[in-house]
Every structure is written in structure tokens, then in C-alpha cells.
Motif scaffolding. Structure first.
Motif, mmCIF file in Angstrom:
data_model
loop_
_atom_site.group_PDB
_atom_site.id
_atom_site.type_symbol
_atom_site.label_atom_id
_atom_site.label_comp_id
_atom_site.label_asym_id
_atom_site.label_seq_id
_atom_site.Cartn_x
_atom_site.Cartn_y
_atom_site.Cartn_z
ATOM 1 N N THR A 57 -8.065 0.983 10.211
ATOM 2 C CA THR A 57 -7.360 0.894 11.484
ATOM 3 C C THR A 57 -6.505 -0.355 11.550
ATOM 4 O O THR A 57 -5.369 -0.322 12.044
ATOM 5 C CB THR A 57 -8.365 0.904 12.648
ATOM 6 N N ARG A 58 -7.000 -1.458 11.038
ATOM 7 C CA ARG A 58 -6.263 -2.721 11.136
ATOM 8 C C ARG A 58 -5.194 -2.878 10.067
ATOM 9 O O ARG A 58 -4.193 -3.557 10.282
ATOM 10 C CB ARG A 58 -7.240 -3.897 11.027
ATOM 11 N N MET A 59 -5.390 -2.258 8.916
ATOM 12 C CA MET A 59 -4.432 -2.402 7.823
ATOM 13 C C MET A 59 -3.364 -1.316 7.831
ATOM 14 O O MET A 59 -2.549 -1.243 6.903
ATOM 15 C CB MET A 59 -5.165 -2.396 6.476
ATOM 16 N N GLY A 60 -3.365 -0.486 8.831
ATOM 17 C CA GLY A 60 -2.374 0.572 8.896
ATOM 18 C C GLY A 60 -2.417 1.247 10.243
ATOM 19 O O GLY A 60 -2.661 0.613 11.273
ATOM 20 N N PHE A 61 -2.206 2.542 10.226
ATOM 21 C CA PHE A 61 -2.140 3.311 11.467
ATOM 22 C C PHE A 61 -3.319 4.256 11.608
ATOM 23 O O PHE A 61 -3.196 5.349 12.153
ATOM 24 C CB PHE A 61 -0.811 4.060 11.528
ATOM 25 N N GLY A 62 -4.463 3.815 11.125
ATOM 26 C CA GLY A 62 -5.682 4.565 11.356
ATOM 27 C C GLY A 62 -5.976 5.609 10.312
ATOM 28 O O GLY A 62 -5.292 5.748 9.299
ATOM 29 N N GLN A 116 -2.902 -1.571 -1.751
ATOM 30 C CA GLN A 116 -1.881 -1.499 -0.716
ATOM 31 C C GLN A 116 -0.732 -2.485 -0.959
ATOM 32 O O GLN A 116 0.409 -2.223 -0.558
ATOM 33 C CB GLN A 116 -2.510 -1.762 0.654
ATOM 34 N N LEU A 117 -1.021 -3.585 -1.605
ATOM 35 C CA LEU A 117 0.017 -4.585 -1.881
ATOM 36 C C LEU A 117 0.799 -4.286 -3.149
ATOM 37 O O LEU A 117 1.793 -4.962 -3.437
ATOM 38 C CB LEU A 117 -0.615 -5.972 -1.995
ATOM 39 N N SER A 118 0.394 -3.285 -3.898
ATOM 40 C CA SER A 118 1.047 -2.975 -5.166
ATOM 41 C C SER A 118 2.387 -2.274 -4.956
ATOM 42 O O SER A 118 2.501 -1.340 -4.158
ATOM 43 C CB SER A 118 0.145 -2.092 -6.029
ATOM 44 N N ASP A 119 3.393 -2.703 -5.701
ATOM 45 C CA ASP A 119 4.690 -2.039 -5.647
ATOM 46 C C ASP A 119 4.673 -0.693 -6.359
ATOM 47 O O ASP A 119 5.610 0.096 -6.207
ATOM 48 C CB ASP A 119 5.758 -2.933 -6.292
ATOM 49 N N ASP A 120 3.633 -0.444 -7.154
ATOM 50 C CA ASP A 120 3.552 0.800 -7.918
ATOM 51 C C ASP A 120 2.791 1.902 -7.198
ATOM 52 O O ASP A 120 2.638 3.002 -7.741
ATOM 53 C CB ASP A 120 2.865 0.541 -9.267
ATOM 54 N N GLN A 180 0.183 2.370 3.850
ATOM 55 C CA GLN A 180 -0.040 2.059 5.252
ATOM 56 C C GLN A 180 0.218 0.588 5.590
ATOM 57 O O GLN A 180 0.777 0.269 6.641
ATOM 58 C CB GLN A 180 -1.460 2.451 5.652
ATOM 59 N N LEU A 181 -0.172 -0.319 4.722
ATOM 60 C CA LEU A 181 0.055 -1.738 5.000
ATOM 61 C C LEU A 181 1.546 -2.044 5.013
ATOM 62 O O LEU A 181 2.015 -2.840 5.831
ATOM 63 C CB LEU A 181 -0.671 -2.608 3.976
ATOM 64 N N LYS A 212 16.152 -1.069 4.997
ATOM 65 C CA LYS A 212 15.849 -0.924 3.570
ATOM 66 C C LYS A 212 15.889 -2.248 2.821
ATOM 67 O O LYS A 212 14.946 -2.578 2.085
ATOM 68 C CB LYS A 212 16.843 0.057 2.933
ATOM 69 N N THR A 213 16.954 -3.006 2.994
ATOM 70 C CA THR A 213 17.134 -4.192 2.148
ATOM 71 C C THR A 213 16.526 -5.461 2.731
ATOM 72 O O THR A 213 15.975 -6.276 2.000
ATOM 73 C CB THR A 213 18.629 -4.428 1.863
ATOM 74 N N VAL A 214 16.614 -5.632 4.044
ATOM 75 C CA VAL A 214 16.096 -6.853 4.663
ATOM 76 C C VAL A 214 14.606 -6.739 4.943
ATOM 77 O O VAL A 214 13.813 -7.582 4.509
ATOM 78 C CB VAL A 214 16.860 -7.185 5.955
ATOM 79 N N ILE A 215 14.206 -5.681 5.648
ATOM 80 C CA ILE A 215 12.820 -5.574 6.111
ATOM 81 C C ILE A 215 11.909 -5.061 4.999
ATOM 82 O O ILE A 215 10.997 -5.768 4.544
ATOM 83 C CB ILE A 215 12.734 -4.668 7.354
ATOM 84 N N ARG A 216 12.132 -3.854 4.540
ATOM 85 C CA ARG A 216 11.241 -3.277 3.523
ATOM 86 C C ARG A 216 11.424 -3.945 2.165
ATOM 87 O O ARG A 216 10.461 -4.078 1.409
ATOM 88 C CB ARG A 216 11.480 -1.776 3.418
ATOM 89 N N GLY A 217 12.626 -4.377 1.876
ATOM 90 C CA GLY A 217 12.874 -5.007 0.586
ATOM 91 C C GLY A 217 12.165 -6.328 0.387
ATOM 92 O O GLY A 217 11.992 -6.777 -0.742
ATOM 93 N N HIS A 218 11.754 -6.963 1.498
ATOM 94 C CA HIS A 218 11.099 -8.268 1.401
ATOM 95 C C HIS A 218 9.750 -8.311 2.117
ATOM 96 O O HIS A 218 9.175 -9.392 2.271
ATOM 97 C CB HIS A 218 11.992 -9.352 1.999
ATOM 98 N N ALA A 219 9.234 -7.181 2.558
ATOM 99 C CA ALA A 219 8.031 -7.173 3.400
ATOM 100 C C ALA A 219 6.848 -7.853 2.752
ATOM 101 O O ALA A 219 6.019 -8.471 3.431
ATOM 102 C CB ALA A 219 7.671 -5.737 3.777
ATOM 103 N N PHE A 220 6.719 -7.745 1.426
ATOM 104 C CA PHE A 220 5.635 -8.403 0.694
ATOM 105 C C PHE A 220 6.167 -9.525 -0.200
ATOM 106 O O PHE A 220 5.426 -10.068 -1.009
ATOM 107 C CB PHE A 220 4.894 -7.396 -0.190
#
Length: 654
Positions: A57-62, A116-120, A180-181, A212-220
Motif C-alpha cells: 500500500t505504501r510503495m504503490g497504489f495498493g 521495484q528500483l530496477s530499471d530492468d 508501482q514505486l 517522459k524526460t523530466v519526471i519519469r526519466g529522472h524519478a530514480f
């Protein structure tokens, strides 16, 4: 024997089933009638879920379930594979999948966090839905120059489509994505670097690239890299007026938010104090950092005094440093005054509008940025000084802990996260490492912090879709999607639509108002009712799920027990409902009592208002669950009972 439940005699309670009244006070009445305390904060009457449910629930949307997978005994000799094994559980039962990852909670959590943190990490469900509707998501993969040039000077329906596609894709991704994360953090960073997406056609048309490029491209990734990308993007340049920032009359809007919201935060603001009066840090934070640009300016000299907090003067000096920053908005004219093509949206500078004088930022009025450095140089230095400052580490760590743990997270985890963030300022995985510190902390695992936050409308509706088995792709140019968003927006959190740069609030109190809660209920009501009689196109597969898991004829008690377990991911000791033969007043949980009372109530016809409830342990013909014949209307009762669970304190907390 008739159940002696006083609320059964309450006409307003009977109307809950008849008219689907959206009023949470009725559930409070149910709870209070049984002597339990009324939950003023949405958690008083709720069971604390097990570890797996809290994490998911805390690491995603349930939780997302398509079936109740059997418990899987983890192999103590198995090494967690880089290809994310247990494919038989993926997309079926998130709880069972999490439990399969190790022999202890700590082991499972570490493996799940790293996954969840893996790019693969593959994301087949989202990719399949995206591919199924190419005309609804085609702009997501376009480069900025293509989208901008083709749409920026076209009509409204053309230039708004990038924003509309991203808005709908956000629901589909959050609902079906395995990552989810990432989806949770995309929502976090969109609010941290908030831009009102409806501010101008230049923002509308560049929105897919912003996402795509600003938010998701650098989220981790690296925070400084994200900050630089945001500052140079047409969406931010336009929204905070930095495209109009020029020498001789600088515009401080972006520079103000750079410090107050994006980096050091208001917690490190000294106001109109002279920089000479600002306390100095005990050590120079830029010394030994190894940044060539700051080294060349001697900002990294260990003897230099750097301010611990920022002042208005630092904002003004940064605004001067950022003068001349622009983007390509040059339209192509057909020679008759008609725009036939927009610019490219690419970042560029106008040196003629740049203030080339020396500048002092966070340096106690000592001008380490010399004259005539150029617009790109000066602006990038200003951003680096803010991004690498220890005050920024503290501020970002605090916000992340507030998002993932509680509104007032323990100081120990905030400091640990700040230390990780600060130590990895130039690391390409700085944010991922900071998140790992938070998510593996004792404070994150502590059940005592559960329920200190409430789901905001976006989290709430997506978690409800995941929990009650939504099977629908929210997409552009689709009437069902448009109707759903129209209802959702009334709850007060239309995506990317917060007008001020501080983003949607992340405190529980901001979302506890009656208007938001009622609109949340209306949205759940819409989801459960939309196309409910269409076996192919119904949005929520409530009846399908029920019949798949009950090969025979279920009882009301069995339906309540099943759906509480399905939606909430667990059954507490003693069960949600009492054993066969018990009455409402004997149910072990407030939620079980409310659901049992709801699904068995009768007495709608005139003259039969006080009819006894349907026997809780009498079998329901399974065909009536689908066909919904009068007088019992079991399909309608079933959907209403599921809605009640989704609007319970148990489900709304996080």
C-alpha cells in the motif's frame, strides 16, 4: 431470531441500499451503535494489516488481485534472480508474490524494494494496454520537437492532446503497471516540480515530454540532473515566467520557487536578512564534491564560507543568473499571417537578455560567479549551488518520508535519508539510494506509523480499481474515460491541474473534508455501476470475481468474508464476520458488522419497512448474483457492499 440492531429501524439507513446515499456518517452510526469508538481520523476502528499489505500500500497504489493465489512456501536455498522470478504469481496476487520473495519480512522487503528500483523490471500489463490503443497513447513516445512543431500552433483539440493522453495514461499505468514505486514517485515528482498543465498551449503541447524526460526519466536518478532538466523545459520556463526573465528587469518567479519549493525549501528561508548575517555552515559543502564548474569558480575552496540558509538576496542573484533562458517557440508563417508550424520547444539562450554582471549566491555576499560567464554557465551554477546544498538534502528527505511514512515522520529516518541523499549528490542513482534508505528503515516497517496518512483522491481511486479488479484502459478520446475523469475531478485532485507551484498538499487534514470524501464515494459508485450489466465492457469485475470463487451458492456471510479479505488483503484473527449462527452485534469487526447489516437488510416495499433481515447463512442462488432479479436484487446488494468496503476506514488509510 431477529437481529436486535437499532439501525435497521432507521429509515435513512434503509435508503443506503435503495438510493445509494453517499454519506459516511451512516457507517459511523453503524460503528457507534455497537459501542465502538467513532473513527474521527479514519484509523481508530481499522485493523492494522500485516506487513505485506502495508508495504504494497505504501510503495504503490495498493494490492492488485485477479485470483487468490495459494500460499507459497519460499525456497530457503533460492537466490533471488535478476529476472524477477515467480512469474506464475505476477498479475495474480500481489500479496502471494511478496510473500514468495523470502523467508522473513526483512528479506522480502529488501528484495521487493530492489526489484521495484530496477530499471530492468518488465511491465507487460501496461505495455499490452498501451499497444492495444495506439491512437490513445502515440504521443507518449514522440520526441518534443515533433509534438511541438506539429501541434503548438494548431487548434485547441490538437495542442491539448499530449496533456490529455498523459492524464489518462497515469490512471492506466498506476492501475496496471508492475512498476508501482515508479508510478508513486512519478506522482510525487509531478507535485514537487508542480506545473499547472492548463496554463498555456506551450505547456499543453510539451506535457508528454515533461512527463517522459523530466519526471519519469529522472524519478530514480540524480536530483541535480532532474532539477536542471526541469529548469530548461518549456513547461517550466513558461509556467514560472523564466522565459521572460531578462537583464535590467529580472523576473524572480522561477528563482523564488527554485529555492522555496524545489531545493532548500521554506524551512531554510531567512527572509529579507542580509547574507552577511546568515549563519555559515561548519564546512564548505562543495569542497571535495568534484564538480568541475564549481571547482573552477573556487566555490569548492574549503576556506569559503557558505550560508546554511538562503535569503531574498540569494533569490535575486539567482534570478539574475538565470536571465536569458528561453526555448524555441519560433512559429513558421505561411506568408499570409497564418502559423503552419510551431518551433521545436528546445532549450536555448538569448545572451542579449542575460545579466552578465558578477553574482553572489549562498556565499555571504562574496561574488564567486564572475562577470561575463554567459547565460548557460551562470544559470547552471545557480542551480548546482542549490541542488548540492545540505539544506536541499534535508528538505527532499523530509518530503519523501512524509510521502512514504507519515505527515510527521520520525527524525531518525529523515536524518538517515538526508545523509544518503547528501553523500550521493553526484551519483546517477542518488534518488534510488535515498528511497532504499527510507524503505528499508525500521521506521517504515513500524506498524505504529500505519494509518497516519489518508489516501488522496488519485491514490484512492486507483487503489480501489486495483482492489476490486478493474479491467478497463483509461484512454484518450473515449467517452467512458471522459465520464470517469469528470467525476474524479470533482474530488479536488485533477492530475496536473494545481494552479500554484507548491503542488497538491500531502497532509492528511487537507483531504479529510466532507466534499472530498463524498466525491470519492461518488466515483466508486460510478466505477461499480458503469456497464455493470455488460459482461464484456463492465469496468469493475465484481460479479465475475465472485462467481469464479464460489462454484456453488454463497451465503451473505461468505460474500462479506470473501470481499473483505480480497480487497484488504488479509483476514484478522477471529475473522471479519462471526461464525455461522451469530448476529450483527456479535461480529468481531466494525466493518464486518456494517457489511453484514447492509447486504442482508430488507423492508423496502411500503408496509414492510420493518421486515426481518435476510438470513445471513441462507444460500443465495448464484444466478441471482448476475441476473439481479426482484425482490432481493443480489447483484445490486453485492456491488453496494463492495463499495462500502472500499469506503471504509480500513481501505482509506495508508
Amino acid at each position: 431470531m431477529k437481529d436486535p440492531h437499532p439501525v435497521l429501524e432507521n429509515p435513512s439507513r434503509r435508503k443506503l441500499f435503495k438510493s445509494r446515499t453517499k454519506d459516511r456518517t451512516l457507517l459511523r452510526q453503524d460503528i457507534a451503535a455497537h459501542g465502538a469508538p467513532v473513527p474521527n481520523n479514519l484509523s481508530d476502528a481499522a485493523e492494522v494489516p500485516p506487513f505485506a499489505v502495508r508495504v504494497l500500500t505504501r510503495m504503490g497504489f495498493g494490492l492488485r488481485r485477479t485470483t487468490l493465489a495459494p500460499a507459497v512456501e519460499p525456497d530457503p536455498d533460492r537466490i533471488f534472480a535478476s529476472r524477477f522470478d515467480r512469474p506464475d504469481l505476477l498479475g495474480q496476487d500481489d500479496v502471494a508474490y511478496f510473500e514468495s520473495l523470502g523467508n522473513t519480512d526483512d528479506q522480502r522487503l529488501e528484495r521487493y524494494v530492489d526489484e521495484q528500483l530496477s530499471d530492468d523490471l518488465p511491465d507487460p500489463d501496461w505495455e499490452a494496454r498501451k499497444a492495444a490503443y495506439p491512437n490513445s497513447f502515440d504521443i507518449l513516445d514522440e520526441d518534443l520537437a515533433t509534438t511541438y512543431s506539429e501541434r503548438e500552433c494548431a487548434g485547441f483539440s490538437q495542442y491539448v492532446e499530449p496533456q490529455r493522453q498523459i492524464e489518462r495514461a497515469a490512471f492506466t499505468r498506476a492501475c496496471y503497471s508492475r512498476r508501482q514505486l515508479l508510478e508513486l514517485m512519478a506522482d510525487f515528482w509531478h507535485n514537487h516540480f508542480n506545473v499547472f498543465s492548463g496554463g498555456d498551449e506551450d505547456i499543453y503541447v510539451s506535457w508528454a515530454d515533461w512527463d517522459k524526460t523530466v519526471i519519469r526519466g529522472h524519478a530514480f536518478g540524480n536530483f541535480h540532473d532532474m532539477l536542471q532538466a526541469s529548469a530548461k523545459h518549456p513547461a517550466m520556463l513558461y509556467y514560472l515566467d523564466n522565459y521572460a526573465n531578462e537583464a535590467g528587469g529580472f523576473n524572480e518567479n522561477y528563482a523564488r520557487e527554485l529555492f522555496e519549493l524545489h531545493t532548500l525549501g521554506a524551512i531554510n528561508y531567512l527572509g529579507n536578512t542580509s547574507p552577511l548575517d546568515a549563519p555559515a555552515l561548519p564546512t564548505n559543502p562543495y569542497a571535495g564534491l568534484g564538480d568541475p564548474l564549481l571547482d573552477a569558480l573556487q566555490y569548492s575552496n574549503p576556506a569559503r564560507e557558505i550560508q546554511s540558509e538562503y535569503t531574498d538576496t540569494d533569490v535575486y542573484e539567482a534570478a539574475r543568473a538565470l536571465t536569458g533562458w528561453r526555448y524555441d517557440d519560433q512559429d513558421v508563417d505561411d506568408g499570409m499571417g497564418n502559423c503552419i508550424s510551431g518551433g521545436t520547444g528546445a532549450f536555448l539562450v538569448d545572451e542579449g537578455e542575460h545579466d552578465g554582471g558578477p553574482k553572489a549566491i549562498l556565499s555571504r555576499n562574496v561574488g564567486f560567479i564572475p562577470a561575463d560567464g554567459g547565460a548557460v554557465h551562470d544559470g547552471e551554477v545557480a542551480i548546482k549551488l542549490a541542488a548540492y546544498h545540505p539544506g536541499t538534502a534535508r528538505y527532499i528527505a523530509l518530503k519523501l518520508c512524509q510521502r512514504l511514512i507519515s505527515d510527521n515522520p520520525p527524525e531518525t529516518v529523515v536524518q538517515a535519508a538526508a545523509d544518503t541523499f547528501y553523500a550521493n549528490r553526484r551519483d546517477p542513482r542518488q534518488i534510488a539510494k535515498t528511497l532504499r534508505t527510507i524503505l528499508l528503515s525500521d521506521e517504515f516497517k513500524d506498524p505504529a506509523t500505519w494509518g497516519q496518512k489518508i489516501k488522496r483522491p488519485f491514490e484512492y481511486v486507483v487503489s480501489a480499481m486495483r482492489a476490486a479488479r478493474c479491467d478497463y484502459t483509461w484512454r484518450f478520446d473515449d467517452s467512458d474515460s471522459d465520464r470517469m475523469l469528470s467525476v474524479f475531478n470533482n474530488a479536488g485532485q485533477r492530475l496536473y491541474w494545481w494552479r500554484t507551484p507548491d503542488g497538491y498538499p500531502d497532509e492528511r487534514a487537507a483531504w479529510m473534508g466532507s466534499s472530498t470524501l463524498v466525491q470519492n464515494w461518488r466515483l466508486i459508485d460510478w466505477l461499480l455501476d458503469e456497464n455493470n450489466n455488460d459482461d464484456v465492457n463492465r469496468v469493475m469485475r465484481v460479479v465475475d470475481t465472485t462467481l469464479e470463487h464460489f462454484p456453488g451458492n454463497p451465503t451473505p456471510r461468505e460474500l462479506v468474508a470473501f470481499w473483505c479479505h480480497w480487497i484488504l488483503g488479509f483476514t484478522p484473527d477471529g475473522g471479519w464476520v462471526g461464525p455461522i449462527g451469530t448476529f450483527y452485534s456479535n461480529e468481531p469487526t466494525a466493518l464486518g458488522r456494517a457489511c453484514m447489516q447492509f447486504i442482508t437488510q430488507q423492508g423496502f416495499p411500503i408496509g414492510e419497512e420493518n421486515a426481518p433481515p435476510f438470513p445471513a447463512d441462507q444460500f443465495i442462488p448464484r444466478n441471482e448474483l448476475r441476473d439481479d432479479p426482484s425482490p432481493n436484487r443480489w447483484y445490486r446488494r453485492l456491488r453496494g457492499m463492495v463499495a462500502l468496503i472500499l469506503w471504509s476506514p480500513n481501505f482509506m488509510q495508508r
